[in-house]
Write a protein that holds these residues in place. Structure first.
Motif, PDB file in Angstrom:
ATOM      1  N   ILE A   1      18.374  20.693  38.872  1.00 53.29           N
ATOM      2  CA  ILE A   1      17.669  19.564  38.259  1.00 53.29           C
ATOM      3  C   ILE A   1      16.430  20.057  37.519  1.00 53.29           C
ATOM      4  CG2 ILE A   1      16.331  17.468  38.764  1.00 53.29           C
ATOM      5  CD1 ILE A   1      18.372  17.041  41.135  1.00 53.29           C
ATOM      6  N   ARG A   2      15.667  20.934  38.146  1.00 51.24           N
ATOM      7  CA  ARG A   2      14.452  21.458  37.527  1.00 51.24           C
ATOM      8  C   ARG A   2      14.768  22.228  36.244  1.00 51.24           C
ATOM      9  NH1 ARG A   2      11.973  25.213  40.721  1.00 51.24           N
ATOM     10  NH2 ARG A   2       9.966  24.839  39.728  1.00 51.24           N
ATOM     11  N   ARG A   3      15.785  23.083  36.282  1.00 54.09           N
ATOM     12  CA  ARG A   3      16.165  23.878  35.103  1.00 54.09           C
ATOM     13  C   ARG A   3      16.679  22.969  33.984  1.00 54.09           C
ATOM     14  NH1 ARG A   3      14.503  28.072  32.793  1.00 54.09           N
ATOM     15  NH2 ARG A   3      14.873  26.949  30.913  1.00 54.09           N
ATOM     16  N   ALA A   4      17.511  21.996  34.346  1.00 51.47           N
ATOM     17  CA  ALA A   4      18.047  21.061  33.346  1.00 51.47           C
ATOM     18  C   ALA A   4      16.923  20.231  32.718  1.00 51.47           C
ATOM     19  CB  ALA A   4      19.101  20.157  33.978  1.00 51.47           C
ATOM     20  N   THR A   5      15.906  19.901  33.508  1.00 46.32           N
ATOM     21  CA  THR A   5      14.752  19.166  32.993  1.00 46.32           C
ATOM     22  C   THR A   5      14.019  19.984  31.945  1.00 46.32           C
ATOM     23  OG1 THR A   5      14.470  17.906  35.043  1.00 46.32           O
ATOM     24  CG2 THR A   5      12.522  18.147  33.637  1.00 46.32           C
ATOM     25  N   VAL A   6      13.775  21.240  32.239  1.00 47.38           N
ATOM     26  CA  VAL A   6      13.091  22.119  31.282  1.00 47.38           C
ATOM     27  C   VAL A   6      13.915  22.256  30.006  1.00 47.38           C
ATOM     28  CG1 VAL A   6      12.321  24.500  30.869  1.00 47.38           C
ATOM     29  CG2 VAL A   6      11.798  23.361  33.052  1.00 47.38           C
ATOM     30  N   ASP A   7      15.205  22.496  30.146  1.00 44.69           N
ATOM     31  CA  ASP A   7      16.073  22.630  28.967  1.00 44.69           C
ATOM     32  C   ASP A   7      16.045  21.362  28.117  1.00 44.69           C
ATOM     33  OD1 ASP A   7      16.735  25.174  29.861  1.00 44.69           O
ATOM     34  OD2 ASP A   7      18.703  24.568  30.649  1.00 44.69           O
ATOM     35  N   ALA A   8      16.111  20.194  28.773  1.00 45.21           N
ATOM     36  CA  ALA A   8      16.096  18.916  28.049  1.00 45.21           C
ATOM     37  C   ALA A   8      14.762  18.700  27.346  1.00 45.21           C
ATOM     38  CB  ALA A   8      16.388  17.768  29.009  1.00 45.21           C
ATOM     39  N   ALA A   9      13.660  19.051  28.000  1.00 47.85           N
ATOM     40  CA  ALA A   9      12.337  18.879  27.404  1.00 47.85           C
ATOM     41  C   ALA A   9      12.179  19.760  26.165  1.00 47.85           C
ATOM     42  CB  ALA A   9      11.251  19.200  28.424  1.00 47.85           C
ATOM     43  N   ILE A  10      12.591  21.004  26.266  1.00 48.08           N
ATOM     44  CA  ILE A  10      12.492  21.926  25.132  1.00 48.08           C
ATOM     45  C   ILE A  10      13.342  21.434  23.974  1.00 48.08           C
ATOM     46  CG2 ILE A  10      13.169  24.258  24.358  1.00 48.08           C
ATOM     47  CD1 ILE A  10      12.187  25.223  27.168  1.00 48.08           C
ATOM     48  N   SER A  11      14.558  21.024  24.262  1.00 48.60           N
ATOM     49  CA  SER A  11      15.462  20.548  23.219  1.00 48.60           C
ATOM     50  C   SER A  11      14.953  19.263  22.570  1.00 48.60           C
ATOM     51  CB  SER A  11      16.857  20.342  23.812  1.00 48.60           C
ATOM     52  OG  SER A  11      17.785  20.139  22.787  1.00 48.60           O
ATOM     53  N   GLN A  12      14.483  18.322  23.391  1.00 50.38           N
ATOM     54  CA  GLN A  12      13.988  17.052  22.845  1.00 50.38           C
ATOM     55  C   GLN A  12      12.755  17.271  21.983  1.00 50.38           C
ATOM     56  OE1 GLN A  12      15.605  14.043  23.313  1.00 50.38           O
ATOM     57  NE2 GLN A  12      14.217  13.295  21.745  1.00 50.38           N
ATOM     58  N   LEU A  13      11.829  18.102  22.438  1.00 48.00           N
ATOM     59  CA  LEU A  13      10.646  18.374  21.633  1.00 48.00           C
ATOM     60  C   LEU A  13      11.034  19.031  20.309  1.00 48.00           C
ATOM     61  CD1 LEU A  13       7.611  18.341  21.197  1.00 48.00           C
ATOM     62  CD2 LEU A  13       7.504  20.547  22.402  1.00 48.00           C
ATOM     63  N   GLY A  14      11.945  19.981  20.350  1.00 46.48           N
ATOM     64  CA  GLY A  14      12.392  20.627  19.110  1.00 46.48           C
ATOM     65  C   GLY A  14      12.971  19.633  18.125  1.00 46.48           C
ATOM     66  N   GLU A  15      13.798  18.719  18.618  1.00 47.33           N
ATOM     67  CA  GLU A  15      14.395  17.694  17.746  1.00 47.33           C
ATOM     68  C   GLU A  15      13.319  16.787  17.152  1.00 47.33           C
ATOM     69  OE1 GLU A  15      17.480  17.228  16.617  1.00 47.33           O
ATOM     70  OE2 GLU A  15      18.276  18.933  17.731  1.00 47.33           O
ATOM     71  N   ILE A  16      12.350  16.403  17.953  1.00 47.77           N
ATOM     72  CA  ILE A  16      11.279  15.529  17.464  1.00 47.77           C
ATOM     73  C   ILE A  16      10.440  16.245  16.412  1.00 47.77           C
ATOM     74  CG2 ILE A  16       9.085  14.443  18.143  1.00 47.77           C
ATOM     75  CD1 ILE A  16      10.568  13.631  20.757  1.00 47.77           C
ATOM     76  N   ILE A  17      10.068  17.480  16.694  1.00 50.92           N
ATOM     77  CA  ILE A  17       9.236  18.223  15.739  1.00 50.92           C
ATOM     78  C   ILE A  17       9.945  18.370  14.400  1.00 50.92           C
ATOM     79  CG2 ILE A  17       8.205  20.480  15.237  1.00 50.92           C
ATOM     80  CD1 ILE A  17       7.503  20.648  18.229  1.00 50.92           C
ATOM     81  N   LYS A  18      11.248  18.567  14.431  1.00 46.65           N
ATOM     82  CA  LYS A  18      12.003  18.659  13.176  1.00 46.65           C
ATOM     83  C   LYS A  18      11.833  17.416  12.318  1.00 46.65           C
ATOM     84  CE  LYS A  18      16.260  19.256  13.506  1.00 46.65           C
ATOM     85  NZ  LYS A  18      17.682  19.490  13.707  1.00 46.65           N
ATOM     86  N   ASN A  19      11.575  16.271  12.947  1.00 51.17           N
ATOM     87  CA  ASN A  19      11.462  15.007  12.218  1.00 51.17           C
ATOM     88  C   ASN A  19      10.061  14.722  11.699  1.00 51.17           C
ATOM     89  OD1 ASN A  19      14.164  14.160  12.357  1.00 51.17           O
ATOM     90  ND2 ASN A  19      13.869  13.626  14.492  1.00 51.17           N
ATOM     91  N   PHE A  20       9.141  15.649  11.895  1.00 49.45           N
ATOM     92  CA  PHE A  20       7.789  15.495  11.379  1.00 49.45           C
ATOM     93  C   PHE A  20       7.503  16.622  10.414  1.00 49.45           C
ATOM     94  CE2 PHE A  20       7.429  13.072  15.286  1.00 49.45           C
ATOM     95  CZ  PHE A  20       6.667  11.992  14.885  1.00 49.45           C
ATOM     96  N   SER A  21       6.957  16.279   9.250  1.00 52.60           N
ATOM     97  CA  SER A  21       6.532  17.327   8.331  1.00 52.60           C
ATOM     98  C   SER A  21       5.267  17.947   8.893  1.00 52.60           C
ATOM     99  CB  SER A  21       6.274  16.732   6.938  1.00 52.60           C
ATOM    100  OG  SER A  21       5.092  15.956   6.961  1.00 52.60           O
TER     101      SER A  21
END
Length: 171
Positions: free
Chosen positions: A140-160
């Motif tokens: 659960i802890r590892r999956a949480t970290v992976d999800a957080a990193i992936s979600q942040l990356g996707e969000i940052i891509k949507n901001f100039s």
């Protein structure tokens, strides 16, 4: 696209932006994961480990009763933690992670229920509920970290880089 920690460090480096974490159930694992990437010192501002409610109260500047009223394991608390991470470290992006790693329920929530908060001043203050991340604590802890990193990356891509949001795709 799923972002790895190396992808996130490269994305943040290219934008000259930084990140910080306020972690509960991951207890520093997200910060350590980013720090494992060469060049992370250019983007990782720091991390706060707020495993207990009393420590969350300190970092969030809120009474324990207020945190418990909204839920220690809640989207609101995750966003507050993300705000605290950014504010306490001066980072461009703050990530808050709170949830139930198990083996017991917490606040009536099953193990594997996690809230991710993402904050960036003037850009976003959003929470995400993550579920079904596994059944074992470290899974659960590892999956949480992976999800957080992936979600942040996707969000940052949507901001100039100027902070303006670009068109986002439905997921």
């Amino acid at each position: 696209m799923s972002f790895s920690e190396s992808d996130l460090v490269a994305l943040l480096s290219g934008r000259h932006e930084t990140v910080a974490f306020c972690e509960s159930l991951t207890a520093g694992l997200a910060s350590a994961t980013i720090a494992s990437v060469p060049g992370a010192s250019a983007v990782l501002r720091g991390g706060l480990i707020a495993y207990s409610t009393e420590v969350k109260s300190f970092f969030l500047g809120k009474p324990i009763s207020e945190i418990e009223r909204v839920g220690v394991v809640s989207g609101k608390t995750a966003v507050d933690m993300a705000c605290a991470a950014a504010a306490q470290t001066g980072a461009d992006w703050g990530i808050g992670l709170t949830g139930v790693a198990g083996p017991e329920k917490q606040e009536g929530k099953e193990p594997g229920t996690v809230f991710l908060g993402i904050y960036s001043l003037g850009r976003i203050a959003q929470s995400y509920c993550l579920r079904d991340l596994g059944t074992e604590r470290n899974q659960i802890r590892r999956a949480t970290v992976d999800a957080a990193i992936s979600q942040l990356g996707e969000i940052i891509k949507n901001f100039s880089t100027s902070g303006e949001q670009t068109a986002s795709k439905e997921r």
